[in-house]
Design an enzyme around this catalytic site. Structure first.
Site, short mmCIF file in Angstrom:
data_model
loop_
_atom_site.label_atom_id
_atom_site.label_comp_id
_atom_site.label_asym_id
_atom_site.label_seq_id
_atom_site.Cartn_x
_atom_site.Cartn_y
_atom_site.Cartn_z
CG HIS A 81 83.29 130.54 70.53
ND1 HIS A 81 83.87 131.58 71.23
CD2 HIS A 81 81.99 130.53 70.93
CE1 HIS A 81 82.97 132.15 72.02
NE2 HIS A 81 81.82 131.52 71.86
CD GLU A 121 82.70 133.39 75.35
OE1 GLU A 121 82.10 134.19 74.58
OE2 GLU A 121 83.91 133.46 75.57
CE LYS A 158 85.28 140.77 62.48
NZ LYS A 158 86.08 140.35 63.62
C1 LIG Z 1 82.99 137.28 71.76
C2 LIG Z 1 84.40 136.77 71.55
C3 LIG Z 1 84.65 135.40 71.58
C4 LIG Z 1 85.94 134.90 71.38
N1 LIG Z 1 86.14 133.55 71.40
C5 LIG Z 1 87.39 133.05 71.16
C6 LIG Z 1 87.63 131.63 71.10
O1 LIG Z 1 86.71 130.82 71.30
N2 LIG Z 1 88.88 131.20 70.83
C7 LIG Z 1 89.93 132.07 70.60
O2 LIG Z 1 91.04 131.60 70.34
N3 LIG Z 1 89.74 133.41 70.65
C8 LIG Z 1 88.50 133.92 70.92
N4 LIG Z 1 88.29 135.28 70.94
C9 LIG Z 1 89.43 136.17 70.77
C10 LIG Z 1 89.75 136.49 69.29
O3 LIG Z 1 90.06 135.32 68.58
C11 LIG Z 1 90.97 137.42 69.31
O4 LIG Z 1 90.61 138.65 69.90
C12 LIG Z 1 91.66 137.63 67.98
O5 LIG Z 1 92.88 138.30 68.27
C13 LIG Z 1 90.88 138.49 67.00
O6 LIG Z 1 89.85 137.78 66.44
P1 LIG Z 1 88.94 138.36 65.26
O7 LIG Z 1 88.08 137.26 64.84
O8 LIG Z 1 88.35 139.66 65.63
O9 LIG Z 1 90.11 138.63 64.16
P2 LIG Z 1 90.10 139.43 62.81
O10 LIG Z 1 88.76 139.96 62.47
O11 LIG Z 1 90.81 138.59 61.80
O12 LIG Z 1 91.03 140.69 63.18
C14 LIG Z 1 92.35 140.47 63.72
C15 LIG Z 1 93.20 141.73 63.48
O13 LIG Z 1 93.47 141.87 62.08
C16 LIG Z 1 93.01 143.12 61.60
N5 LIG Z 1 92.46 142.84 60.26
C17 LIG Z 1 91.28 142.23 59.96
N6 LIG Z 1 91.15 142.11 58.62
C18 LIG Z 1 92.29 142.63 58.06
C19 LIG Z 1 92.76 142.76 56.73
N7 LIG Z 1 92.04 142.34 55.68
N8 LIG Z 1 93.99 143.33 56.53
C20 LIG Z 1 94.74 143.75 57.59
N9 LIG Z 1 94.34 143.66 58.87
C21 LIG Z 1 93.14 143.08 59.11
C22 LIG Z 1 91.96 143.60 62.60
O14 LIG Z 1 91.90 145.03 62.63
C23 LIG Z 1 92.51 143.04 63.90
O15 LIG Z 1 93.51 143.88 64.42
C24 LIG Z 1 87.01 135.81 71.15
C25 LIG Z 1 86.78 137.20 71.15
C26 LIG Z 1 85.49 137.69 71.35
C27 LIG Z 1 85.24 139.17 71.34
#
Ligand SMILES: Cc1cc2nc3c(=O)[nH]c(=O)nc-3n(C[C@H](O)[C@H](O)[C@H](O)COP(=O)(O)OP(=O)(O)OC[C@H]3O[C@@H](n4cnc5c(N)ncnc54)[C@H](O)[C@@H]3O)c2cc1C
Length: 301
Positions: free
Chosen positions: A83, A23, A173
């Site tokens: 991403h 990455e 998801k």
């Molecule tokens: C491999 C990897 C790559 C990443 N790359 C980037 C990047 O390029 N740019 C960047 O900005 N960030 C990046 N991140 C960080 C990520 O965007 C953050 O950690 C963000 O806070 C969570 O993303 P997510 O897609 O898991 O969110 P989500 O899946 O939307 O979850 C976010 C929160 O909401 C909760 N949630 C989910 N669905 C619901 C629902 N229906 N109702 C209520 N609560 C819910 C979950 O439990 C979680 O606490 C990366 C993380 C990882 C692990």
């Protein structure tokens, strides 16, 4: 090539073994650009299954992410994944970005909610945009033919109501179409093994690729773990403290630790390793080269 296809290739004589990926992030300065190009030049010969390019917090690197992904494909012939986050974009804007990615020949997208922009305590949805990553996964799967990855959190997402709720949303998801998952960084393999077991029990059946950060700098490690909620096991912390003021000793130790961590994860059945390179090559290069030699030695034994 689509990452879901790479992950499900049949084992056999041509089996490429575990999937290794790197990455990178879009640099902001000319020095940063040089670091990225240098890292790419040194890591490309290791022939990763794919490399991914992050999307700036708050949606700040939209054009750069696509540009870098295109140039990696063109200049290094590597498979890529862009991403994409929900941050700061309306649904129409997300469609426009995805159209651009498809037109650029990108096959793989990591669908994320996004980190809060620098200085903001919390993430908030853009007017006319999406709230959660499962909505982005569904939006992509509805209209496009990308292989879609998503993030997962072995130690539970920092904002989650509970580990159970976090896992339930992760299942949403995958239900929305995520083809594979990449974990947040972690330093205790027991955390990954336990998480995979809980995910399987919750009906999540897609590959879960561990994301590994080679430790190269203690201050940076502390900042990153604070932001993402990953824990540093006490024994690891003691070893790092013992090397305070010895930056080279920290790097040596970080490479040794990550190499052992990766070897143990692969032996435990992990489908591969996603390296958080931070746009630097030496640690990832040393770790992966050593892992490959070991794999060869095992095959020949
Ligand atoms: C491999 C990897 C790559 C990443 N790359 C980037 C990047 O390029 N740019 C960047 O900005 N960030 C990046 N991140 C960080 C990520 O965007 C953050 O950690 C963000 O806070 C969570 O993303 P997510 O897609 O898991 O969110 P989500 O899946 O939307 O979850 C976010 C929160 O909401 C909760 N949630 C989910 N669905 C619901 C629902 N229906 N109702 C209520 N609560 C819910 C979950 O439990 C979680 O606490 C990366 C993380 C990882 C692990």
């Amino acid at each position: 090539m689509r990452i879901d296809e790479i992950l499900t290739r049949d084992a056999g004589p041509g089996d490429p073994g575990p999937l290794f990926s790197f990455e990178f992030f879009p640099p902001k300065t000319p020095d940063g650009e040089r670091n990225l190009q240098d890292a790419l030049a040194r890591l490309a010969p290791l022939a990763p299954a794919f490399v991914s390019v992050t999307y700036g917090a708050g949606g700040s690197t939209r054009a750069r992410t696509i540009e870098i992904v295109k140039s990696i494909k063109r200049d290094h012939g590597l498979e890529t994944m862009a991403h994409l986050t929900c941050s700061g974009a309306t649904v129409a804007e997300l469609h426009a970005i995805l159209d651009e990615m498809a037109a650029a020949g990108i096959d793989n997208v990591l669908a994320l909610r996004g980190d809060p922009p620098a200085g903001a305590a919390r993430w908030s949805r853009a007017e006319g945009g999406l709230e959660y990553s499962h909505e982005l996964v569904a939006l992509i799967k509805d209209r496009y033919d990308f292989a879609v990855g998503a993030a997962c959190f072995p130690e539970t997402h920092i904002e989650a109501a509970s580990p159970e709720a976090d896992l339930q949303y992760l299942a949403h998801k995958v239900g929305a179409g995520a083809d594979f998952l990449i974990t947040q960084l972690f330093f205790d393999n027991a955390v990954y093994v336990d998480f995979v077991a809980r995910a399987r029990e919750a009906g999540i059946d897609v590959p879960i690729i561990p994301g590994i950060l080679p430790i190269t700098h203690v201050g940076q490690l502390e900042r990153m773990t604070k932001l993402c909620g990953a824990s540093i096991p006490p024994a690891l912390e003691r070893e790092l403290r013992a090397r305070e003021g010895e930056p080279e000793a920290v790097v040596d130790f970080g490479v040794a630790y990550a190499t052992l961590q990766c070897a143990e994860l692969l032996a435990a059945g992990a489908p591969g390793i996603h390296f958080y390179t931070l746009n630097r090559s030496p640690a990832t290069r040393a770790i992966l080269s050593a892992l490959r030699l070991t794999a060869t030695a095992n095959t020949l034994a």
